[in-house]
Design a protein around this motif. Structure first.
Motif, mmCIF file in Angstrom:
data_model
loop_
_atom_site.group_PDB
_atom_site.id
_atom_site.type_symbol
_atom_site.label_atom_id
_atom_site.label_comp_id
_atom_site.label_asym_id
_atom_site.label_seq_id
_atom_site.Cartn_x
_atom_site.Cartn_y
_atom_site.Cartn_z
ATOM 1 N N ALA A 175 52.333 14.502 55.024
ATOM 2 C CA ALA A 175 51.043 14.517 54.304
ATOM 3 C C ALA A 175 50.071 13.511 54.929
ATOM 4 O O ALA A 175 48.888 13.821 55.144
ATOM 5 N N PHE A 176 50.563 12.311 55.252
ATOM 6 C CA PHE A 176 49.691 11.304 55.872
ATOM 7 C C PHE A 176 49.257 11.732 57.273
ATOM 8 O O PHE A 176 48.086 11.620 57.634
ATOM 9 N N GLU A 213 53.415 1.954 55.027
ATOM 10 C CA GLU A 213 53.459 2.069 56.495
ATOM 11 C C GLU A 213 52.143 2.614 57.055
ATOM 12 O O GLU A 213 51.837 2.442 58.226
ATOM 13 N N TYR A 214 51.396 3.328 56.221
ATOM 14 C CA TYR A 214 50.129 3.930 56.678
ATOM 15 C C TYR A 214 48.919 3.143 56.164
ATOM 16 O O TYR A 214 47.810 3.652 56.161
ATOM 17 N N LYS A 215 49.147 1.904 55.720
ATOM 18 C CA LYS A 215 48.057 1.191 55.036
ATOM 19 C C LYS A 215 46.857 0.921 55.949
ATOM 20 O O LYS A 215 45.748 0.773 55.468
ATOM 21 N N ASP A 216 47.079 0.916 57.268
ATOM 22 C CA ASP A 216 45.949 0.690 58.173
ATOM 23 C C ASP A 216 45.314 1.995 58.665
ATOM 24 O O ASP A 216 44.453 1.977 59.547
ATOM 25 N N SER A 217 45.779 3.110 58.118
ATOM 26 C CA SER A 217 45.284 4.400 58.615
ATOM 27 C C SER A 217 43.916 4.759 58.061
ATOM 28 O O SER A 217 43.268 5.695 58.537
ATOM 29 N N GLY A 218 43.504 4.031 57.010
ATOM 30 C CA GLY A 218 42.222 4.385 56.384
ATOM 31 C C GLY A 218 42.370 5.481 55.340
ATOM 32 O O GLY A 218 41.397 5.861 54.696
#
Ligand code: NAP
Length: 363
Positions: A175-176, A213-218
């Motif tokens: 999903a991410f 883990e995706y916190k910097d993905s925006g």
């Protein structure tokens, strides 16, 4: 040699009619596809003794890409769902179901743009069931009582709901990754963790771990309870972006999303695994319309658009999408379901093949 070889499973009920319409549209784009026809479903039971013959799976394994019409699943008795078996056999762990508004469908909303990412291999669809009255059901009921885990009435049938860390991690990651690759803004994990602490509770917990883990993905992340999600989807469809759900809720919420965009005739889908992809509409085989040249092939044609994109034929996919949009906006040569929703009458509807002709003329 053709540029692509694709396994085509026409399916049951309306499947063969909408598959032929879809194939004519795709062929008319000029994309060089060799179609390998592989029959599966209720209608091949007699010939092969199974609704999912081995050569169908082999064909998908070889070609890596398939597109299928719907396949009938008898309710309560008979063979297990071929659709579920196919997804499990090829480990097609993602069911991707985009729902977006197209002008001219007569849908209640005109601004829907939601992507449903449904886990496809676990949950109550795992197929681990114990028939009411069987020795296995009785044994399980006794075991639960012995462990002090609860009381199950002795005349119960039982279906298990396994949800794993592994299964949840990979679907939430999908999903991410999908959100990033497609310029989306938010992922919402949908569950019933307040009640189902060890299955949906795990799904929610793992979803938060992946989100970290995706916190910097925006990409923004939130979680939501499934019943509240259903209400808010109807009240505020513009709130939602990418939804990731366990199998059963994903199935139900995607029909709800289909309702928001004008009905099941409009809703495309894809089953995606690490190596294979099988494209199919959200809807079923609608047996009452079988052989009547009435069904709307749009959902399967839009599934073919997803397939063309997957094959790297994005320009052809865009042309098909534009042609479908043109025919629907025009509203003159559309199937009964669209006429009914848009004009309140099926009068003036055209058949499945005539609609495909209208799409082809606009390519
Ligand atoms: P369904 O086949 O999806 O049909 C339900 C209703 O949705 C139809 O009566 C029709 O409504 C509308 N509809 C569905 N497809 C349409 C189309 N292409 N064009 C226009 N209208 C469409 O659901 P069902 O009757 O519950 O299921 C029939 C069988 O399909 C079952 O055996 C089920 O297990 C199976 N199924 C298979 C799949 C799959 O292969 N992936 C998915 C779902 C269900 P109106 O009558 O109001 O026009």
């Amino acid at each position: 040699m053709a540029r692509h070889t694709v396994t085509l499973i026409p399916g049951d009920g309306i499947g063969p009619e909408i598959a032929s319409a879809m194939r004519r549209v795709v062929d008319a784009t000029g994309v060089d596809i060799a179609w390998e026809i592989a029959d599966a479903g209720e209608h091949v039971m007699e010939e092969f003794g199974t609704p999912l013959p081995g050569h169908v799976i082999d064909s998908i394994r070889t070609n890596k890409v398939a597109i299928k019409g719907p396949i009938t699943t008898p309710v309560g008795t008979g063979f297990r769902s071929v659709n579920v078996a196919l997804r499990k056999e090829l480990d097609l762990y993602t069911n991707l179901r985009p729902a977006f508004s197209i002008e001219g469908t007569g849908a209640r909303y005109d601004d829907i743009d939601i992507v449903i990412v449904r886990e496809n291999t676990e949950d109550l669809y795992a197929g681990i069931e114990f028939e009411q009255g069987s020795a296995e059901a009785a044994e399980l009921i006794d075991w639960v009582a012995e462990k002090g885990a609860g009381v199950i009435r002795p005349d119960s049938g039982i279906s298990l709901k396994p949800i794993s860390v592994t299964g949840t991690r990979r679907i939430v990651k999908f999903a991410f990754d999908y959100a990033i690759a497609n310029g989306r803004k938010k992922v919402t994990a949908v569950h019933k963790a307040n009640i189902l602490k060890h299955s949906d509770g795990l799904f929610r917990k793992v979803a938060y771990e992946v989100a970290e883990e995706y916190k910097d993905s925006g990409i923004e992340f939130e979680d939501y309870i499934v019943d509240a999600t259903c209400m808010q989807l109807v009240l505020h469809p513009e709130w939602w972006d990418v939804l990731v759900l366990p199998n059963l809720y994903g199935d139900i919420v995607s029909d709800l999303a289909a309702g928001l965009i004008g009905g099941l005739g409009m809703a495309p889908g894809a089953n995606i695994g690490a190596e294979h992809a099988v494209f199919e509409p959200v809807h079923g085989s609608a047996p009452k319309y079988a052989g009547k040249d009435m069904a709307n092939p749009t959902a399967l044609i839009l599934s073919a658009v997803l397939m063309l994109n997957h094959l790297g034929e994005r320009e052809a996919g865009d042309r098909v999408l534009a042609a479908v949009k043109g025919v629907l906006a025009d509203g003159e040569r559309v199937t009964y379901d669209i006429r009914r929703t848009r004009f309140g009458t099926t009068e003036g509807a055209v058949g499945t093949q005539a609609y495909a002709d209208a799409v082809i003329e606009r390519l």
